[in-house]
Design an enzyme around this catalytic site. Structure first.
Site, mmCIF file in Angstrom:
data_model
loop_
_atom_site.group_PDB
_atom_site.id
_atom_site.type_symbol
_atom_site.label_atom_id
_atom_site.label_comp_id
_atom_site.label_asym_id
_atom_site.label_seq_id
_atom_site.Cartn_x
_atom_site.Cartn_y
_atom_site.Cartn_z
ATOM 1 N N ARG A 120 -79.363 59.321 64.647
ATOM 2 C CA ARG A 120 -78.434 59.006 63.642
ATOM 3 C C ARG A 120 -78.832 58.604 62.236
ATOM 4 O O ARG A 120 -78.233 58.662 61.123
ATOM 5 C CB ARG A 120 -77.330 57.811 63.951
ATOM 6 C CG ARG A 120 -77.837 56.430 63.915
ATOM 7 C CD ARG A 120 -77.714 55.383 64.630
ATOM 8 N NE ARG A 120 -75.991 54.857 64.322
ATOM 9 C CZ ARG A 120 -75.831 54.203 63.170
ATOM 10 N NH1 ARG A 120 -76.964 53.875 62.281
ATOM 11 N NH2 ARG A 120 -74.766 53.498 62.726
ATOM 12 N N GLU A 142 -67.304 53.442 75.907
ATOM 13 C CA GLU A 142 -66.859 52.153 75.495
ATOM 14 C C GLU A 142 -65.691 52.188 74.846
ATOM 15 O O GLU A 142 -65.181 51.125 74.469
ATOM 16 C CB GLU A 142 -67.733 52.327 73.895
ATOM 17 C CG GLU A 142 -69.328 51.751 74.254
ATOM 18 C CD GLU A 142 -69.696 51.810 72.954
ATOM 19 O OE1 GLU A 142 -70.468 50.395 72.539
ATOM 20 O OE2 GLU A 142 -69.982 52.600 72.085
ATOM 21 N N LYS A 174 -65.177 57.451 73.474
ATOM 22 C CA LYS A 174 -66.423 57.157 72.940
ATOM 23 C C LYS A 174 -67.463 56.896 73.870
ATOM 24 O O LYS A 174 -67.521 55.758 74.606
ATOM 25 C CB LYS A 174 -66.066 56.067 71.847
ATOM 26 C CG LYS A 174 -67.293 55.331 71.216
ATOM 27 C CD LYS A 174 -67.119 54.251 70.321
ATOM 28 C CE LYS A 174 -67.772 54.011 69.352
ATOM 29 N NZ LYS A 174 -69.126 53.558 69.880
ATOM 30 N N GLU A 217 -60.240 60.599 71.243
ATOM 31 C CA GLU A 217 -61.765 61.183 71.983
ATOM 32 C C GLU A 217 -62.483 59.821 72.841
ATOM 33 O O GLU A 217 -62.478 58.718 72.251
ATOM 34 C CB GLU A 217 -62.750 61.717 71.206
ATOM 35 C CG GLU A 217 -62.334 63.076 70.472
ATOM 36 C CD GLU A 217 -63.355 63.522 69.503
ATOM 37 O OE1 GLU A 217 -64.126 63.073 69.201
ATOM 38 O OE2 GLU A 217 -63.419 64.820 69.213
ATOM 39 N N GLU A 254 -73.108 63.406 71.272
ATOM 40 C CA GLU A 254 -73.697 62.010 71.751
ATOM 41 C C GLU A 254 -74.438 62.358 73.270
ATOM 42 O O GLU A 254 -74.181 63.287 74.140
ATOM 43 C CB GLU A 254 -72.828 61.044 72.440
ATOM 44 C CG GLU A 254 -73.050 59.725 72.641
ATOM 45 C CD GLU A 254 -73.250 58.520 71.493
ATOM 46 O OE1 GLU A 254 -73.335 59.211 70.357
ATOM 47 O OE2 GLU A 254 -73.531 57.682 71.746
ATOM 48 N N ARG A 295 -76.504 58.978 69.438
ATOM 49 C CA ARG A 295 -75.989 60.004 68.462
ATOM 50 C C ARG A 295 -77.108 61.056 68.288
ATOM 51 O O ARG A 295 -78.226 60.788 67.999
ATOM 52 C CB ARG A 295 -75.641 59.382 67.267
ATOM 53 C CG ARG A 295 -75.009 60.365 66.019
ATOM 54 C CD ARG A 295 -73.777 60.341 66.392
ATOM 55 N NE ARG A 295 -72.815 60.990 65.281
ATOM 56 C CZ ARG A 295 -71.873 60.380 64.351
ATOM 57 N NH1 ARG A 295 -72.054 59.017 64.034
ATOM 58 N NH2 ARG A 295 -71.525 61.290 63.602
ATOM 59 N N LYS A 311 -62.473 53.440 65.664
ATOM 60 C CA LYS A 311 -63.140 53.047 66.784
ATOM 61 C C LYS A 311 -62.293 52.040 67.718
ATOM 62 O O LYS A 311 -61.688 51.009 66.880
ATOM 63 C CB LYS A 311 -64.842 52.671 67.081
ATOM 64 C CG LYS A 311 -64.946 51.708 66.018
ATOM 65 C CD LYS A 311 -66.591 51.451 66.030
ATOM 66 C CE LYS A 311 -67.159 50.958 65.002
ATOM 67 N NZ LYS A 311 -68.441 50.646 65.375
ATOM 68 N N LYS A 362 -59.310 60.114 65.557
ATOM 69 C CA LYS A 362 -59.599 60.894 64.419
ATOM 70 C C LYS A 362 -58.343 61.588 63.962
ATOM 71 O O LYS A 362 -57.686 62.210 64.578
ATOM 72 C CB LYS A 362 -60.731 61.901 64.850
ATOM 73 C CG LYS A 362 -62.208 61.288 65.317
ATOM 74 C CD LYS A 362 -63.051 62.310 65.764
ATOM 75 C CE LYS A 362 -64.260 61.682 66.407
ATOM 76 N NZ LYS A 362 -65.215 62.474 66.793
HETATM 77 P P1 ATP Z 1 -71.825 51.371 67.892
HETATM 78 O O1 ATP Z 1 -72.561 50.302 68.329
HETATM 79 O O2 ATP Z 1 -70.385 51.318 67.874
HETATM 80 O O3 ATP Z 1 -72.138 52.657 68.028
HETATM 81 P P2 ATP Z 1 -72.538 52.497 65.350
HETATM 82 O O4 ATP Z 1 -72.645 51.910 63.904
HETATM 83 O O5 ATP Z 1 -73.865 53.226 65.736
HETATM 84 O O6 ATP Z 1 -71.866 51.411 66.142
HETATM 85 P P3 ATP Z 1 -69.860 53.687 65.038
HETATM 86 O O7 ATP Z 1 -69.537 54.356 63.648
HETATM 87 O O8 ATP Z 1 -69.675 52.194 65.019
HETATM 88 O O9 ATP Z 1 -71.563 53.762 65.166
HETATM 89 O O10 ATP Z 1 -69.423 54.372 66.264
HETATM 90 C C1 ATP Z 1 -69.435 55.575 66.196
HETATM 91 C C2 ATP Z 1 -70.835 56.235 67.318
HETATM 92 O O11 ATP Z 1 -70.214 56.190 68.417
HETATM 93 C C3 ATP Z 1 -71.349 57.553 66.684
HETATM 94 O O12 ATP Z 1 -72.417 57.093 66.068
HETATM 95 C C4 ATP Z 1 -71.473 57.950 67.991
HETATM 96 O O13 ATP Z 1 -73.028 57.749 68.520
HETATM 97 C C5 ATP Z 1 -70.816 57.188 69.070
HETATM 98 N N1 ATP Z 1 -69.922 58.231 69.739
HETATM 99 C C6 ATP Z 1 -69.613 58.540 70.885
HETATM 100 N N2 ATP Z 1 -68.611 59.262 71.363
HETATM 101 C C7 ATP Z 1 -68.104 59.679 70.132
HETATM 102 C C8 ATP Z 1 -67.177 60.554 69.662
HETATM 103 N N3 ATP Z 1 -66.372 61.145 70.375
HETATM 104 N N4 ATP Z 1 -66.961 60.758 68.366
HETATM 105 C C9 ATP Z 1 -67.790 60.345 67.523
HETATM 106 N N5 ATP Z 1 -68.598 59.494 67.908
HETATM 107 C C10 ATP Z 1 -68.853 59.127 69.138
#
Ligand code: ATP
Length: 679
Positions: free
Chosen positions: A348, A479, A308, A306, A380, A313, A504, A484
């Protein structure tokens, strides 16, 4: 079993059945806990105490557990302690008749405000013995302090603190001499009240261990009703699993403990389920360094890639008015009601964002298909260019106000990109395979251009196609990709876990830049030359959730514009404290002390060239500095990227993650040296 029995001689003589739990009894347990670092012992002490609460005063189990956690309520309720040092010092001074100057001097010497309070009260002549504190009384008192608002709020907070402190025992029996300048030991009530006010109990009891302790206590209590003395290991394990599974879906002791008291632990799974209105901790992803690593990890399994999206969040909860019993039982905050029902948006870290996104809440009903009674959506929110019809960078979203936004005044429009469904029509769907959850998601919502969309995806195992998806995602201002698992148990939604089943892939990683870190600002250095009136460099730390300490990881002075530096000076100056908090793990080296220290509040995203070991920093030093070198992980050439308003200090990159990053980098280095290339 042995752990529970070894700690069962924990009785407190003055506490009789039906009496409120004496706060002194809880503090005595805290003291014992902080004197040991052995996890099993900590667990046993805690469980034995809760068991006693269950036997004598079960109605106090909830405040007892919350005070152990150092929280007054579940995160989504939004009641926070973390009272600033200056207010606490003022209250200590006023309640003991000592001048602020002397309190500050003590704080300089001792460093732990809890001990400063104890010391201040130790030498105070008492005319009469104040009424003993109870656990429920302390919880109520702290609650009042945390929730006063409006005019004169600061003064009333100080009054509240004084009231608690003046009834608090300093923990010294007649003639007993305890060196209270020692950080640990001594059942001082004042010490633990101050820690609660500061929002850090530092008992070495991680959230997961607290859950285990509550479950063990409950199991022991229940089997004792059947005439058994001690539960079997199997009973304890079973109870632990039930409790953890329930807590994962419903992280709110306020909801779980009453159910536990009513129906016991063995029925808890049926009594307590995911509910619309109580946010789950979101599932998180692991970073990967290449597409081939993704393919290795998911070998032979079906997975999906998917986009990102780069926004914020959001977990959207909805219950329709006509959902009957479910609507009546909803415990959510009252914000965000529309004429179709209750709806809430959580961040989040379970903060209520409903006041930030009234525009989303207003439109929400129009995206939902007819007949939907309730749902929890994982998504998101992304800034949206209405004219050009495309996604805007994250920075645009950050310019939106966080509170009291009126839907009609919103300048930065957002589009919601939905990627998961966790609950539908009264039932949790987290334990269904992702493929099914996605079908349900598509079956429940209707996209509306620029308002609501499903996360774009492709299901492919071909490396070239994944590469193309990645490039397309970047072109679409995303990004990178989230990869998944699609089927089986591995594709279930895992609340609060950074899981191997979500990977990711960011463009930056592929370019070798590594993941960014989110770090807490602990201190600063005054600038030189043109920058003498502002801070020119900062001292940053990651968070160790096991020890509840911030471990320093770098100094940073790159990536800031002049304008940003003066803005940061303004926002950080009110947070200056007398000396580093006792829960800051930092180098004691003379040259490693910043000019000023701050309360831990702000989180910044930082990029780094690479990680190295250094005796000047403490990150993950329990893993790497155990050889006597005292080395921690540190960042080389760190560069400031942005302020992360959506993260609290405790949501910063964890010490474990820093250790993992360092290890991955070393492995990569080795691979390069030995000529192994997996690209
Ligand atoms: P990051 O700085 O990478 O956002 P993080 O610690 O907030 O770090 P991560 O687990 O690293 O979170 O990355 C997942 C985040 O990416 C999720 O918390 C969400 O906000 C965002 N996101 C964007 N698109 C998606 C998607 N398709 N599926 C899941 N999460 C997504």
């Amino acid at each position: 079993q042995s752990t529970l029995s070894s700690a069962s001689k924990n009785a407190y003589p003055d506490w009789k059945g039906g009496d409120p739990v004496p706060y002194a009894a809880l503090c005595a347990t805290f003291s014992k806990i902080e004197m040991t670092t052995k996890r099993l012992e900590i667990l046993a002490l805690c469980a034995a105490f809760y068991r006693q609460v269950l036997r004598l005063t079960p109605e106090d189990l909830l405040p007892t557990v919350l005070l152990t956690k150092g929280k007054l309520a579940a995160d989504y309720v939004g009641i926070e302690l973390g009272i600033g040092e200056s207010l606490i010092m003022k209250a200590i001074g006023e309640s003991t008749g000592r001048s602020l100057k002397i309190i500050k001097e003590d704080q300089q010497k001792i460093g732990d405000l809890g001990l400063v309070a104890a010391k201040s009260r130790q030498n105070q002549p008492t005319m009469f013995k104040p009424k003993a504190l109870s656990v429920r009384g302390v919880h109520e008192g702290l609650m009042k302090i945390a929730t006063v608002e409006g005019q004169g709020a600061q003064g009333r907070k100080v009054d509240g603190i004084k009231k608690l402190l003046s009834s608090a025992d300093v923990g010294l029996a007649k003639g007993q001499s305890v060196d209270i300048t020692k950080d640990k030991g001594g059942p001082s009530e004042s010490k633990f009240i101050i820690r609660a006010l500061e929002g850090k109990m530092r008992l070495g009891l991680a959230d997961k261990s607290l859950q285990v302790a509550v479950s063990h206590a409950m199991v022991a209590y229940e089997v004792s009703k059947d005439g058994k003395k001690m539960p079997s290991e199997a009973d304890l394990k079973k109870g632990e699993e039930i409790f953890k599974a329930v807590y994962n879906e419903l992280p709110a002791y306020e909801v779980i403990i009453p159910a536990l008291l009513k129906g016991g632990i063995w029925n808890l799974r049926d009594a307590c389920k995911l509910q619309a209105g109580v946010p789950l901790k979101p599932m998180l992803a692991k970073p990967t360094k290449s597409i081939s690593e993704v393919l290795d990890r998911f070998e032979g399994k079906d997975f999906t890639c998917e986009y990102k999206y780069d926004g914020e969040r959001a977990q959207i909860h909805f219950v329709a008015h006509d959902a009957g019993e479910e609507y009546a039982a909803t415990v959510a905050p009252k914000e965000g009601k529309s004429d179709r029902g209750m709806s809430n948006i959580f961040s989040r870290n379970s903060e209520d964002l409903s006041k930030k996104y009234p525009d989303i809440l207003a439109k929400l009903p129009t995206w939902v298909k007819e007949g939907t009674k309730s749902f929890v959506l994982d998504c998101e929110t992304v800034a949206w260019d209405v004219e050009k019809k495309h996604v805007l960078p994250f920075q645009q979203l950050m310019t939106r106000k966080r509170k009291d936004v009126k839907a009609e005044d919103v300048k930065v429009k957002v589009c919601v990109f939905a990627f998961d469904l966790l609950y539908l029509n009264g039932e949790a769907v987290v334990n269904k395979p992702f493929r099914e959850r996605r079908d349900l998601l598509y079956g429940t919502f209707e996209p509306v251009e620029g308002e609501f969309a499903f996360a774009q995806y492709g299901n492919t195992r071909e490396i070239e196609e994944i590469q193309t998806l990645l490039e397309d995602s970047i072109k679409a201002s995303c990004e990178g990709l989230m990869v998944k698992m699609l089927d089986g148990v591995e594709s279930h939604y895992e609340p609060s876990r950074r899981s191997q089943n979500w990977l990711k892939v960011k463009k930056d990683y592929l370019a070798g830049a590594g993941d960014s870190l989110d770090l807490v600002v602990l201190g600063a250095y005054y600038g030189k030359g043109k920058r003498t009136s502002v801070y020119g460099a900062f001292h940053l730390a990651c968070f160790n959730s096991d020890t509840e300490t911030y471990e320093t990881v770098c100094n940073i002075g790159t990536g800031f514009s002049e304008a940003l530096l003066s803005e940061l000076h303004e926002t950080l100056s009110p947070l200056v404290i007398e000396r580093p908090k006792p829960f800051y793990d930092h180098s004691s080296g003379k040259n490693d002390q910043p000019d000023v220290w701050f309360e831990p509040k702000f989180v910044w995203e930082v990029k780094t060239a690479d990680l190295t070991l250094s005796p000047r920093y403490r990150a993950a030093s329990s893993e790497f500095g155990g050889d006597g070198s005292h080395k921690g992980v540190s960042l080389r050439f760190p560069r400031f990227i942005r302020v992360r308003d959506d993260k609290k200090a405790e949501d910063a990159t964890s010490s474990k993650q820093v250790a993992e990053m360092y290890r991955r980098q070393s492995e990569q280095g080795k691979e390069k040296k030995t000529g192994v290339d997996d690209e």
